[in-house]
Structure formats: C-alpha cells, structure tokens
Design a protein around this motif. Structure first.
Motif, mmCIF file in Angstrom:
data_model
loop_
_atom_site.group_PDB
_atom_site.id
_atom_site.type_symbol
_atom_site.label_atom_id
_atom_site.label_comp_id
_atom_site.label_asym_id
_atom_site.label_seq_id
_atom_site.Cartn_x
_atom_site.Cartn_y
_atom_site.Cartn_z
ATOM 1 N N LYS A 1 41.591 49.077 35.923
ATOM 2 C CA LYS A 1 41.566 48.127 36.472
ATOM 3 C C LYS A 1 41.533 46.924 37.339
ATOM 4 O O LYS A 1 41.010 46.395 37.548
ATOM 5 C CB LYS A 1 42.721 47.293 35.116
ATOM 6 N N LEU A 2 42.716 48.091 37.592
ATOM 7 C CA LEU A 2 43.075 47.593 39.177
ATOM 8 C C LEU A 2 41.982 47.585 40.157
ATOM 9 O O LEU A 2 41.565 46.209 41.079
ATOM 10 C CB LEU A 2 44.100 47.794 40.284
ATOM 11 N N TRP A 3 40.979 48.396 40.192
ATOM 12 C CA TRP A 3 39.459 48.963 40.661
ATOM 13 C C TRP A 3 38.686 48.271 40.436
ATOM 14 O O TRP A 3 38.480 47.471 41.676
ATOM 15 C CB TRP A 3 39.062 50.548 40.690
ATOM 16 N N GLN A 4 39.010 47.199 39.208
ATOM 17 C CA GLN A 4 37.711 46.446 38.550
ATOM 18 C C GLN A 4 37.924 45.003 39.585
ATOM 19 O O GLN A 4 37.000 44.237 40.258
ATOM 20 C CB GLN A 4 37.473 46.619 37.480
ATOM 21 N N ALA A 5 39.118 45.082 39.342
ATOM 22 C CA ALA A 5 39.350 44.050 40.466
ATOM 23 C C ALA A 5 39.154 43.338 42.152
ATOM 24 O O ALA A 5 38.738 42.791 42.174
ATOM 25 C CB ALA A 5 40.731 43.376 40.403
ATOM 26 N N MET A 6 39.772 44.441 42.439
ATOM 27 C CA MET A 6 39.607 45.273 43.673
ATOM 28 C C MET A 6 38.187 45.135 44.224
ATOM 29 O O MET A 6 37.332 44.049 45.366
ATOM 30 C CB MET A 6 40.424 46.436 44.539
ATOM 31 N N SER A 7 37.065 46.146 43.071
ATOM 32 C CA SER A 7 35.512 46.053 43.146
ATOM 33 C C SER A 7 35.246 44.606 43.072
ATOM 34 O O SER A 7 33.792 44.814 43.718
ATOM 35 C CB SER A 7 35.508 47.376 42.580
ATOM 36 N N SER A 8 34.983 43.791 42.927
ATOM 37 C CA SER A 8 34.181 42.484 42.473
ATOM 38 C C SER A 8 34.442 41.642 43.303
ATOM 39 O O SER A 8 33.876 40.937 43.638
ATOM 40 C CB SER A 8 35.155 42.035 40.814
ATOM 41 N N TYR A 9 35.453 41.716 43.897
ATOM 42 C CA TYR A 9 35.822 41.390 45.562
ATOM 43 C C TYR A 9 35.898 41.506 47.143
ATOM 44 O O TYR A 9 35.122 40.695 47.707
ATOM 45 C CB TYR A 9 37.137 40.175 45.131
ATOM 46 N N TRP A 10 36.170 42.736 47.136
ATOM 47 C CA TRP A 10 36.317 43.267 48.759
ATOM 48 C C TRP A 10 35.637 43.429 48.910
ATOM 49 O O TRP A 10 34.950 43.614 49.926
ATOM 50 C CB TRP A 10 37.631 43.994 48.926
ATOM 51 N N PRO A 11 34.548 44.022 48.044
ATOM 52 C CA PRO A 11 32.987 44.406 49.517
ATOM 53 C C PRO A 11 32.271 43.984 49.873
ATOM 54 O O PRO A 11 31.750 44.072 50.687
ATOM 55 C CB PRO A 11 31.766 44.820 47.981
ATOM 56 N N THR A 12 32.496 41.741 50.126
ATOM 57 C CA THR A 12 32.025 41.361 50.362
ATOM 58 C C THR A 12 32.721 40.450 51.012
ATOM 59 O O THR A 12 31.713 38.879 51.061
ATOM 60 C CB THR A 12 30.862 40.224 49.827
ATOM 61 N N GLY A 13 34.171 40.573 50.740
ATOM 62 C CA GLY A 13 35.220 39.534 51.370
ATOM 63 C C GLY A 13 34.841 39.072 52.134
ATOM 64 O O GLY A 13 35.165 37.999 52.713
ATOM 65 N N ASP A 14 34.429 39.337 53.856
ATOM 66 C CA ASP A 14 33.972 39.118 55.045
ATOM 67 C C ASP A 14 32.912 38.582 54.850
ATOM 68 O O ASP A 14 32.733 38.140 55.755
ATOM 69 C CB ASP A 14 33.897 40.462 56.132
ATOM 70 N N GLN A 15 31.981 38.445 53.907
ATOM 71 C CA GLN A 15 31.146 37.373 54.365
ATOM 72 C C GLN A 15 31.005 35.742 53.244
ATOM 73 O O GLN A 15 30.340 35.532 53.058
ATOM 74 C CB GLN A 15 29.883 37.870 53.403
ATOM 75 N N GLN A 16 32.626 35.274 52.881
ATOM 76 C CA GLN A 16 32.464 34.843 52.202
ATOM 77 C C GLN A 16 32.563 33.453 53.629
ATOM 78 O O GLN A 16 33.044 33.704 54.038
ATOM 79 C CB GLN A 16 33.728 34.185 51.266
ATOM 80 N N PRO A 17 32.342 32.330 52.566
ATOM 81 C CA PRO A 17 32.030 30.784 54.330
ATOM 82 C C PRO A 17 33.719 30.425 54.870
ATOM 83 O O PRO A 17 33.978 30.404 55.800
ATOM 84 C CB PRO A 17 31.740 29.853 53.407
ATOM 85 N N ASP A 18 34.808 31.319 53.540
ATOM 86 C CA ASP A 18 35.871 30.648 54.410
ATOM 87 C C ASP A 18 36.799 31.516 54.298
ATOM 88 O O ASP A 18 38.033 31.625 54.363
ATOM 89 C CB ASP A 18 36.633 29.571 53.119
ATOM 90 N N ALA A 19 36.161 33.420 54.361
ATOM 91 C CA ALA A 19 37.550 34.001 54.776
ATOM 92 C C ALA A 19 37.399 34.179 56.105
ATOM 93 O O ALA A 19 37.068 33.786 57.593
ATOM 94 C CB ALA A 19 36.481 35.344 55.043
#
Length: 188
Positions: free
Chosen positions: A52-70
């Motif tokens: 469950k934690l893997w699914q939560a983390m891998s749903s966001y952090w692979p591209t978290g640095d590409q978010q416009p407000d990061a």
C-alpha cells in the motif's frame, strides 16, 4: 549489520491511515517537517515498502519534481526517491520500477538477510510489513511523527505484539502545526 528503522506519520490515536486507507488527515507537511523527512530518506541505505505504501509513493514521486508548484525540497525528494534503492514486498504486484526490487516470498527471511549485510541503515514503511518485522524482533528504532488529530480507527502504527518491547527515548522535536516527532531505540 544494518539497523532497521520504522517511521511514519500517524494520528495522535495511533493510526497511519484512517478507515478506508484515508490519509487526508495529515494534510501537507510544514516545510520543516518535509525537510526532516527528506533528510531521513537521504540517510537510508535501503527503503523497504509494503504494497500500500509503495502504491501511494509510486503514484506521485516518480514525477514529483516535474510538478509546476514543486518546491526545491520536493524536487530533491523526488530525485532521491527515484534514485535510492528500494525493496517492495508484495504477492499481488508483478512489476516495480525506479531502482526497486520486488520480493514476493517470505518477507521476514528477506529482511533478516538484508539486516545481516553491511551498509547504511534501512528504513521500513507500511504498517502491515513493519508489524511483521516488529513481531519478528527486527526493528531497531521507531520514529513516531504524531499529528494532532484523532480519527478513531484505521490502520494502526503498532501491530499487536507478542511480547513487550522496551524502548529508550533518543529524540523529541516539535514541528509547526503541533506535530511531534519522537524517536526510540529498542533495548535488550
């Protein structure tokens, strides 16, 4: 021999997720708390995840640095997350990415093997996986990041234990918003 550290955000009444796997109670962390978690992740030589934690983390952090407000810290966290070695324990996932290895067999045997290796500390996340490691006596340190909210039920941070686990306080720290971090190491 590696140290195994279990740390997560949790509610004051002890849940990592409310009923229905709801983690909305935590809200966005303060910049100070986010920086603390970034430093925690950077100090880990290997991160162990439950499904469950893997699914939560891998749903966001692979591209978290590409978010416009990061923020700069979020950019650094995302890059560190992708590059750091990880192990996911699951019998239902069939593929993982981002410097991650999948273990579908005996989690306790694999964690025991990993602890016996040389290397930096390992962190473990996911209450179910950590609960199994706790019952097996494999956790050396607990990081409790308690948020000032009561949810009344859900996924407990601490699984039922078979025997007492004596702890020694290592650190306490208060963050904005009333979040309190406590770190403990196991004794004897």
């Amino acid at each position: 021999m590696r140290k195994l550290i279990y740390g997560m955000n949790l509610t004051l009444d002890g849940y990592t997720a409310a009923v229905g796997d709801d983690i909305g109670w935590s809200g966005p962390p303060s910049p100070e708390l986010f920086q603390w978690w970034l430093d925690y992740e950077k100090a880990s030589g290997l991160t162990l995840y439950g499904r469950k934690l893997w699914q939560a983390m891998s749903s966001y952090w692979p591209t978290g640095d590409q978010q416009p407000d990061a923020t700069p810290a979020e950019i650094e966290f995302a890059r560190n997350w992708r590059d750091s070695p990880k192990v996911v324990f699951s019998s239902t996932i069939d593929k993982v990415d981002w410097n991650t290895r999948l273990v579908t067999g005996d989690a306790i045997a694999e964690i025991t093997r990993l602890k016996a290796e040389d290397g930096g500390p390992m962190t473990i996340g996911g209450a179910t996986l950590a609960g199994a490691a706790l019952r097996a006596g494999l956790i050396d340190e607990y990081v409790v990041v308690a948020h000032p909210v009561l949810v009344g039920g859900g996924t407990p941070f601490f699984a039922a234990v078979d025997n007492w686990v004596n702890l020694r306080l290592l650190e306490t720290r208060t963050f904005p918003g009333g979040v309190v971090l406590t770190r403990y190491e196991t004794r004897g």
